[in-house]
Write an enzyme that holds these catalytic residues in place. Structure first.
Site, short mmCIF file in Angstrom:
data_model
loop_
_atom_site.label_atom_id
_atom_site.label_comp_id
_atom_site.label_asym_id
_atom_site.label_seq_id
_atom_site.Cartn_x
_atom_site.Cartn_y
_atom_site.Cartn_z
N ASP A 1 1.37 -7.71 2.34
CA ASP A 1 1.36 -6.28 1.99
C ASP A 1 2.66 -5.96 1.88
O ASP A 1 3.39 -5.22 2.55
CB ASP A 1 0.74 -5.66 3.08
CG ASP A 1 0.38 -4.11 2.87
OD1 ASP A 1 0.99 -3.70 1.93
OD2 ASP A 1 -0.46 -3.45 3.59
N HIS B 1 0.98 -1.33 0.01
CA HIS B 1 -0.16 -0.03 0.02
C HIS B 1 0.94 1.31 0.08
O HIS B 1 0.37 2.35 -0.29
CB HIS B 1 -0.96 -0.05 1.07
CG HIS B 1 -0.56 0.34 2.61
ND1 HIS B 1 -0.16 -0.65 3.47
CD2 HIS B 1 -0.31 1.44 3.31
CE1 HIS B 1 0.04 -0.02 4.61
NE2 HIS B 1 0.04 1.30 4.47
N SER C 1 4.12 2.13 8.31
CA SER C 1 3.64 1.23 7.42
C SER C 1 5.21 0.88 6.62
O SER C 1 5.71 1.82 6.23
CB SER C 1 2.58 1.66 6.26
OG SER C 1 1.41 1.47 7.00
#
Ligand code: ARG
Ligand code: GLU
Length: 722
Positions: free
Chosen positions: A219, A83, A644
């Site tokens: 991810d 992402h 992240s």
């Protein structure tokens, strides 16, 4: 007796060790290092951050401004989330080569794809410059004078602090203005795409699983940093060579077990851990519910259209995900604040604080802090609510209104800065709006407008609304505006924008959409924002004193600075949790869980055929754990947005996973970290390797990596020693 004491001590160390915290990597020696070792860390603070030798921090750059990455090979290969790389993967995707859907793998370096405007930033050194920045700032100055002096000092210090020509100095404040730190940084600007799994792996579970445990998302994506011949930052060029890092992370194949030590290095964006109870109550009871209500309505409308129309689904998928991400986070945060009794906990701390102030004889300095806070939070309430409704309805969730607001700002530019500035801004605006209109659907937006204006007219504090707004029929208004405003499509807008500034502004002020927004925005800019800013500035000053007092009065407390997008380290353990009665979550998930969630053809839960085949044949190679394929795990590391892509690192300094989310019940950790339910979610490094190796067949990438067995090695060492 001695034994009891020891037990007690152990208990204290154990519980204290799980309190969260995002620490500055250069300041770990002492309390943090001891705590980390007690939790099982085998390396030292010096191995994490050192000015004299390469250390872990040299392997962890900030990625694209808002995420984190880590270097995992001697040739500048970096790993981050899917992402985080999403926009870049998307920008290379076409209908024929749809890398988002099918994935992308460079099987040789020549195939790697260059990215415009993508950079990664390393921290070279961390330097305390508090005394330089606060030099000449006195307590008798007004807040505005103080800030002016501080800004001057920051510019001076930035300009004079010694660095190399290709580096930059960047000063950030810590502890709400009580400490200033200068970072020497190096930004690499040639960063190429190396690999990305298909979205059905990298985004598996999509919005339904977002913020949720148990999770089964792979991810991750891979990029490579390129440098000039001297290994320094350079703009993209064919002549550039793979970057040679000062340090890269070996990857552990030994996996993780519950209670293993973990740490996460990265660039957390923003937390508010030291707010007074009054502020927390306002977030929990007023502001979050307002924002959630607006997004709830907007998302329902969009979802309705997306389910019926595939073209709309493609147009709105990414926008929807963006709006839904924080909508869902705020819902979790509000529930978590209640469940963890955050307000009562803060009130208790405030009582103790008052007593400490008296004990220390500091009533003159700090005695009124809390009552001042209380008064300010009462005073600011209506303005804060009005501000959030305006932001959510006008600036964030109704696309025509946010476009109209940008045009409104353009008129302001003309009024304050004149013709030239107006023309520059106009050209920029037209260029940026061109892309926007490609994915704009007036039919969807009209419905959103209708719902959101209704909320704005009835829920936002009345005293700041134009009189006629409260009596509107939102459906009639919507159809009038979307039928007659020139702001609904790009051609009409460009026509409206032709001619000189006088003509443009005259025409604009005839447009129904523009007139509507201008009246409301004018009121907001005159009656809400200045007053909000004024009270908020007082709160910022109070928060600084409150922080100063806490640092002074609790010399031995574990106090960490709020996140501010600078490099931090957080540590804890791999651990499951119990979010509610009779519900116990394990700390690891497996590929079996992917198959349990599999819905053929579904846009969130489809699984690629190749992965199903690998699952059926159990072809997991060296990445399996007792015949099963690990996918994700959770731990007690205190993370937030910006973390992240951050590396999860084991006791020995090896990569074991990649941070990408938090559990829903624990998203209030930005305000109140509760060790019993706050968990960060990581994808297991072995799953990443398995996808690269077995799914994508990218042996070239595997060969670059350093795969290690730290646990096996340490067992062997122990048996030799015994
Ligand atoms: N919740 C994560 C974060 O805050 C992941 C967001 C991206 N994924 C998504 N389904 N929207 O950024
Ligand atoms: N997904 C978040 C990010 O993009 C991390 C999750 C969190 O907020 O902790 O940074």
């Amino acid at each position: 007796m001695k034994f009891l004491k020891l037990l007690l001590l152990l208990f204290i160390v154990q519980t204290q060790a799980q309190q969260g915290g995002m620490w500055i990597p250069s300041l770990l020696k002492g309390m943090n290092e001891t705590e980390m070792k007690n939790l099982g860390m085998k390396i030292s603070a010096e191995d994490i951050y050192s000015v004299n030798k390469s250390s872990l921090k040299d392997a962890v750059p900030q990625f694209d401004g808002g995420c984190t990455a880590e270097v995992i090979s001697p040739k500048g290969l970096i790993l981050t989330n899917h992402h985080c790389g999403y926009d870049n993967i998307q920008s290379h995707s076409t209908v024929e080569n749809d890398y988002l859907t099918n994935g992308f793998w460079a099987y040789k370096m020549e195939d790697e794809l260059m990215n415009k405007d993508l950079e990664v930033t390393f921290i070279v050194s961390i330097n305390d410059v508090t005394s330089q920045v606060l030099d000449g700032v006195t307590s008798i100055m007004s807040e505005v004078e103080k800030q002016k002096k501080i800004q001057e000092n920051i510019s001076k210090t930035n300009a004079s602090f010694k660095k190399e020509a290709w580096q930059e100095n960047r000063i950030r404040t810590f502890f709400e203005g009580n400490q200033y730190i200068l970072f020497i940084i190096e930004s690499y600007k040639d960063v190429r795409l190396v690999g990305a799994p298909p979205s059905s792996i990298g985004k598996f579970g999509s919005d339904t699983d977002n913020w949720v445990w148990p999770r089964h998302t792979g991810d991750f994506s891979l990029f490579r940093i390129y440098a000039d011949k001297n290994n320094r930052p350079a703009a993209y060029s064919k002549e550039n060579v793979p970057y040679t890092p000062k340090h890269f992370l070996p990857i552990s194949l030994d996996g993780i077990q519950e209670n293993d030590f973990t740490m996460v290095l990265g660039f957390p964006g923003r937390t508010q851990e030291y707010l007074p109870s009054f502020a927390v109550a306002q977030i929990q009871n007023e502001l979050n519910p307002a924002k959630i209500e607006v997004r709830d309505a907007a998302l329902k409308v969009q979802d309705g259209f997306m389910r019926k129309d595939n073209a709309i689904k493609i147009q709105y998928a990414s926008k929807y995900a963006g709006v839904a991400n924080y909508w869902k986070k705020w819902i979790g945060e509000t529930m978590g604040l209640k469940k963890s009794n955050a307000i009562a906990k803060k009130q208790k701390e405030e009582l103790a604080f008052q007593q400490n102030v008296i004990k220390a004889g500091k009533q003159v300095e700090y005695g009124n802090l809390l009552s001042d806070f209380q008064k300010n939070y009462i005073d600011i309430k209506e303005y804060a609510i009005a501000r959030d409704y305006f932001t959510e309805v006008f600036l964030r969730n109704t696309e025509l209104l946010s476009t109209a607001y940008k045009v409104y700002q353009l008129e302001q530019v003309f009024n304050t800065k004149g013709e030239q500035a107006f023309n520059d801004r106009k050209n920029n605006l037209l260029a940026s709006l061109k892309d926007f209109y490609k994915d704009f659907n007036p039919t969807v937006d009209e419905k959103v407008f209708e719902k959101l204006i209704q909320i704005y007219a009835t829920k936002s504090p009345k005293q700041f609304l134009p009189n006629n707004l409260t009596a509107i029929n939102s459906a009639t208004l919507a159809s009038d505006i979307y039928k007659n405003s020139k702001l609904v499509n790009y051609e009409a807008l460009t026509k409206l924008f032709s001619g000189d500034s006088k003509t443009i502004l005259a025409n604009l002020n005839q447009d129904v959409g523009y007139i509507f927004v201008k009246e409301i925005a004018d009121k907001y800019m005159k009656e809400v924002l200045p007053k909000f800013d004024e009270i908020n500035l007082k709160n910022i000053a109070l928060q600084r004193s409150y922080m100063k007092a806490q640092l002074e009065l609790n010399k031995n407390a574990r106090i960490f600075p709020d996140a501010n997008s600078t490099l931090r380290i957080t540590y804890g353990k791999v651990k499951g949790y119990e979010p509610k009665d009779a519900t116990i979550y394990n700390c690891t998930t497996y590929l079996d869980g992917v198959m349990e969630k599999y819905v053929p053809g579904d846009y969130e839960f489809d699984v690629p055929k190749k992965l199903i085949d690998l699952y059926n044949t159990k072809d997991y190679g060296q990445y399996a754990e007792n015949g099963k394929m690990p996918v994700c795990f959770i731990g007690t590391n205190h993370t937030t947005g910006g973390n992240s892509g951050s590396p999860a690192i084991d006791a020995y300094g090896n990569l074991i996973g990649l941070n990408f989310d938090r559990v829903w019940e624990g998203t209030m950790s930005d305000i109140n970290y509760d060790p019993s339910i706050c968990r960060n979610i990581m994808v297991d490094a072995r799953y990443v390797l398995f996808i690269i190796d077995k799914f994508a067949g990218a042996k070239n990438i595997i060969e670059e990596l350093k795969l290690v067995h730290p646990k096996k090695k340490s067992k062997k060492r122990k048996s030799i020693n015994n």
